[in-house]
Design an enzyme around this catalytic site. Structure first.
Site, PDB file in Angstrom:
ATOM      1  CB  SER A   4      -0.935  -0.017   1.214  1.00  0.00           C
ATOM      2  OG  SER A   4      -0.227  -0.326   2.388  1.00  0.00           O
ATOM      3  CD  GLU A   6       0.950   7.674   5.104  1.00  0.00           C
ATOM      4  OE1 GLU A   6       0.661   6.594   5.659  1.00  0.00           O
ATOM      5  OE2 GLU A   6       1.473   8.634   5.697  1.00  0.00           O
ATOM      6  CG  ASP A  98       1.614  15.020  15.642  1.00  0.00           C
ATOM      7  OD1 ASP A  98       1.758  14.105  16.475  1.00  0.00           O
ATOM      8  OD2 ASP A  98       2.157  15.037  14.533  1.00  0.00           O
ATOM      9  CG  PHE A 208       9.819  13.719   8.156  1.00  0.00           C
ATOM     10  CD1 PHE A 208       9.225  14.935   8.449  1.00  0.00           C
ATOM     11  CD2 PHE A 208       9.863  13.307   6.827  1.00  0.00           C
ATOM     12  CE1 PHE A 208       8.696  15.738   7.448  1.00  0.00           C
ATOM     13  CE2 PHE A 208       9.337  14.102   5.812  1.00  0.00           C
ATOM     14  CZ  PHE A 208       8.763  15.317   6.125  1.00  0.00           C
ATOM     15  CG  HIS A 258       1.572   1.883   4.570  1.00  0.00           C
ATOM     16  ND1 HIS A 258       0.385   1.995   3.858  1.00  0.00           N
ATOM     17  CD2 HIS A 258       1.852   3.131   5.023  1.00  0.00           C
ATOM     18  CE1 HIS A 258      -0.029   3.251   3.900  1.00  0.00           C
ATOM     19  NE2 HIS A 258       0.840   3.968   4.596  1.00  0.00           N
TER      20      HIS A 258
HETATM   21  P1  FAD Z   1      -2.725   7.230  19.504  1.00  0.00           P
HETATM   22  O1  FAD Z   1      -3.210   5.867  19.350  1.00  0.00           O
HETATM   23  O2  FAD Z   1      -3.737   8.247  19.789  1.00  0.00           O
HETATM   24  O3  FAD Z   1      -1.632   7.289  20.661  1.00  0.00           O
HETATM   25  C1  FAD Z   1      -0.941   8.513  20.930  1.00  0.00           C
HETATM   26  C2  FAD Z   1      -0.426   8.544  22.355  1.00  0.00           C
HETATM   27  O4  FAD Z   1      -1.488   8.813  23.233  1.00  0.00           O
HETATM   28  C3  FAD Z   1       0.216   7.259  22.802  1.00  0.00           C
HETATM   29  O5  FAD Z   1       1.290   7.562  23.633  1.00  0.00           O
HETATM   30  C4  FAD Z   1      -0.871   6.584  23.548  1.00  0.00           C
HETATM   31  O6  FAD Z   1      -0.348   5.681  24.499  1.00  0.00           O
HETATM   32  C5  FAD Z   1      -1.587   7.756  24.178  1.00  0.00           C
HETATM   33  N1  FAD Z   1      -3.014   7.516  24.368  1.00  0.00           N
HETATM   34  C6  FAD Z   1      -3.932   7.301  23.413  1.00  0.00           C
HETATM   35  N2  FAD Z   1      -5.162   7.083  23.953  1.00  0.00           N
HETATM   36  C7  FAD Z   1      -4.979   7.185  25.280  1.00  0.00           C
HETATM   37  C8  FAD Z   1      -5.841   7.068  26.394  1.00  0.00           C
HETATM   38  N3  FAD Z   1      -7.148   6.799  26.260  1.00  0.00           N
HETATM   39  N4  FAD Z   1      -5.322   7.226  27.611  1.00  0.00           N
HETATM   40  C9  FAD Z   1      -4.040   7.489  27.774  1.00  0.00           C
HETATM   41  N5  FAD Z   1      -3.153   7.613  26.767  1.00  0.00           N
HETATM   42  C10 FAD Z   1      -3.625   7.465  25.542  1.00  0.00           C
HETATM   43  N6  FAD Z   1      -0.918  12.647  11.767  1.00  0.00           N
HETATM   44  C11 FAD Z   1      -1.705  13.526  11.098  1.00  0.00           C
HETATM   45  O7  FAD Z   1      -1.910  14.653  11.563  1.00  0.00           O
HETATM   46  N7  FAD Z   1      -2.286  13.201   9.899  1.00  0.00           N
HETATM   47  C12 FAD Z   1      -2.127  11.983   9.332  1.00  0.00           C
HETATM   48  O8  FAD Z   1      -2.660  11.725   8.248  1.00  0.00           O
HETATM   49  C13 FAD Z   1      -1.299  11.021  10.007  1.00  0.00           C
HETATM   50  N8  FAD Z   1      -1.108   9.770   9.503  1.00  0.00           N
HETATM   51  C14 FAD Z   1      -0.368   8.860  10.216  1.00  0.00           C
HETATM   52  C15 FAD Z   1      -0.252   7.549   9.720  1.00  0.00           C
HETATM   53  C16 FAD Z   1       0.474   6.595  10.425  1.00  0.00           C
HETATM   54  C17 FAD Z   1       0.576   5.180   9.860  1.00  0.00           C
HETATM   55  C18 FAD Z   1       1.133   6.943  11.637  1.00  0.00           C
HETATM   56  C19 FAD Z   1       1.966   5.922  12.382  1.00  0.00           C
HETATM   57  C20 FAD Z   1       1.015   8.231  12.142  1.00  0.00           C
HETATM   58  C21 FAD Z   1       0.253   9.197  11.454  1.00  0.00           C
HETATM   59  N9  FAD Z   1       0.085  10.499  11.950  1.00  0.00           N
HETATM   60  C22 FAD Z   1      -0.698  11.402  11.256  1.00  0.00           C
HETATM   61  C23 FAD Z   1       0.746  10.917  13.190  1.00  0.00           C
HETATM   62  C24 FAD Z   1      -0.169  10.778  14.432  1.00  0.00           C
HETATM   63  O9  FAD Z   1      -1.323  11.556  14.276  1.00  0.00           O
HETATM   64  C25 FAD Z   1       0.617  11.243  15.653  1.00  0.00           C
HETATM   65  O10 FAD Z   1       1.696  10.406  15.929  1.00  0.00           O
HETATM   66  C26 FAD Z   1      -0.213  11.500  16.910  1.00  0.00           C
HETATM   67  O11 FAD Z   1       0.609  12.146  17.879  1.00  0.00           O
HETATM   68  C27 FAD Z   1      -0.756  10.236  17.564  1.00  0.00           C
HETATM   69  O12 FAD Z   1      -1.943   9.824  17.011  1.00  0.00           O
HETATM   70  P2  FAD Z   1      -2.201   8.240  16.856  1.00  0.00           P
HETATM   71  O13 FAD Z   1      -3.609   8.012  16.527  1.00  0.00           O
HETATM   72  O14 FAD Z   1      -1.181   7.727  15.926  1.00  0.00           O
HETATM   73  O15 FAD Z   1      -1.815   7.633  18.265  1.00  0.00           O
END
Ligand code: FAD
Length: 286
Positions: A4, A6, A98, A208, A258
Site C-alpha cells: 500500500s 501513502e 498531533d 521527520f 506500506h
Molecule cells: P494514539 O493511538 O492516539 O496514541 C498517541 C499517544 O497517546 C500514545 O502515547 C498513547 O499511548 C496515548 N493515548 C492514546 N489514547 C490514550 C488514552 N485513552 N489514555 C491514555 N493515553 C492514551 N498525523 C496527522 O496529523 N495526519 C495523518 O494523516 C497522520 N497519519 C499517520 C499515519 C500513520 C501510519 C502513523 C503511524 C502516524 C500518522 N500520523 C498522522 C501521526 C499521528 O497523528 C501522531 O503520531 C499523533 O501524535 C498520535 O496519534 P495516533 O492516533 O497515531 O496515536
C-alpha cells in the site's frame, strides 16, 4: 506480496502534478489500497478530500482517507466521514493527530471533539461499517508513558473496531520484530503492517524521525555521509538501503508493506519491482 502507498495532499499545482504522476506510475502495481494523509485545519481537510475523491473518480485503486481528532467537533468529523462514505470510500485511517501546539506539547481534545483515537474509531464504526486502520509505534509513541500503555491503546483501538495497524517508520527491523512479539504476547492478532520510508532525502528523513520518535541509526547516517550534493549516488544508496530492509522483513515472513512515498514514485516503484510486483492491467488513471 501486498503493498500500500501513502501520499499527502498537494499544496500547489506543481505538487499536484508530481502527486498524480506518482499515482499513475504506482497504480498499475495494484496496491491493496493507497492512503492520503490529513493535517489539522480546514484547508488540508479539503485537500485530502479532493485528492481522495479524484482517486475514486480516476482510478480503480481503493483509497483510504486519514482522519484525525484535531481541531474539530465530533459532528464535524462525522460529517467528513459521511462525505467519504457518500463518494464510495470505505476505508479510514483513524488517528488522534498531533497536538495543535506541535509535537512535544500535550494533546488537548477539542471540547466537543473526539477525546482520542479509540473514541474516533468507535465513532466512525457507529456511523457506518468502515474498514478502520490505526497506527502502531514499534519504538513507542513520543508521548507514551510506557510500551505497555501503547499496547493497551492499540488493544483498545482494536476492541473499538480497528482491523489493521500500520507502523510508524523504523530502520532497525529488530525493533519491529520485538514490537510484534509484545503485541502477540498480549493477544493482538490483527495485521501490523510495517511502514517503510525510503530515504529520498536523508536530512529531511532525519528531521521527520526526530519528531516521530524513530531512531536513525549511526550506520544509516554513515551511508549517506558526504552525499548532500550528489543526488545520483544518494538515490542508489537509498534504493540499496530500502531493499536490504524490505528483504530482511520478507525473510522473516512479512507479506505486506506500506510505503511512505512522500509523493514520489521512482524509489518505491523500484523496491516493488524487486519484490516481484509487475504492472497489472490498466487502471482508470490515464
Ligand atoms: P494514539 O493511538 O492516539 O496514541 C498517541 C499517544 O497517546 C500514545 O502515547 C498513547 O499511548 C496515548 N493515548 C492514546 N489514547 C490514550 C488514552 N485513552 N489514555 C491514555 N493515553 C492514551 N498525523 C496527522 O496529523 N495526519 C495523518 O494523516 C497522520 N497519519 C499517520 C499515519 C500513520 C501510519 C502513523 C503511524 C502516524 C500518522 N500520523 C498522522 C501521526 C499521528 O497523528 C501522531 O503520531 C499523533 O501524535 C498520535 O496519534 P495516533 O492516533 O497515531 O496515536
Amino acid at each position: 506480496m501486498n503493498v500500500s502507498f501513502e501520499f499527502f495532499p498537494p499544496q500547489t499545482e506543481e505538487m499536484e502534478r508530481t502527486l498524480w504522476t506518482s499515482i499513475e506510475r504506482l497504480a498499475p502495481l495494484a496496491p491493496e489500497f493507497v492512503s492520503v494523509t490529513y493535517g489539522a485545519g480546514g484547508a488540508t481537510r479539503e485537500r485530502t478530500h479532493a485528492t481522495v475523491a479524484r482517486i475514486v473518480e480516476e482510478t480503480t485503486i481503493k483509497p483510504a482517507a486519514h482522519l484525525t481528532c484535531v481541531g474539530a467537533t465530533s459532528s464535524e468529523i462525522d460529517e467528513v466521514a459521511r462525505s467519504y462514505w457518500d463518494i464510495g470510500v470505505r476505508h479510514i485511517v483513524a488517528l488522534r493527530g498531533d497536538p495543535q501546539g506541535g509535537v512535544g506539547q500535550s494533546f488537548r481534545p477539542h471540547p466537543e471533539g473526539y477525546a482520542n483515537s479509540t473514541a474516533l474509531v468507535a465513532g466512525l464504526k457507529s456511523l457506518a461499517d468502515f474498514e478502520i486502520t490505526v497506527s502502531a509505534y514499534p519504538e513507542g509513541h513520543p508521548e507514551s508513558a510506557s510500551f505497555e500503555q501503547d499496547i493497551d491503546v492499540l488493544k483498545a483501538k482494536i476492541d473499538a473496531g480497528a482491523t489493521r495497524a500500520i507502523t510508524q517508520f523504523f530502520f532497525e527491523n529488530e525493533v519491529y520484530f520485538r514490537f510484534l512479539d509484545k503485541c502477540y504476547d498480549r493477544g493482538i492478532t490483527i495485521p501490523i503492517i510495517p511502514g517503510i520510508v525510503p530515504v529520498q532525502n536523508f536530512r529531511q528523513t532525519a528531521r521527520f524521525a526526530q519528531r516521530a520518535g524513530a531512531t536513525v541509526p549511526t550506520w544509516l547516517a554513515e551511508r549517506f555521509e558526504g552525499l548532500d550534493d550528489d543526488p545520483t549516488t544518494r538515490r542508489l544508496i537509498a534504493a540499496t538501503v530500502a531493499a536490504e530492509q524490505v528483504f530482511d522483513l520478507v525473510d522473516a515472513g512479512v507479506e505486506h508493506f506500506h510505503f511512505y512515498t512522500m509523493n514520489r514514485a521512482d524509489l518505491v516503484y523500484a523496491i516493488c519491482h524487486l519484490l516481484g510486483l509487475r504492472p497489472q492491467a490498466e487502471t482508470k488513471a490515464a
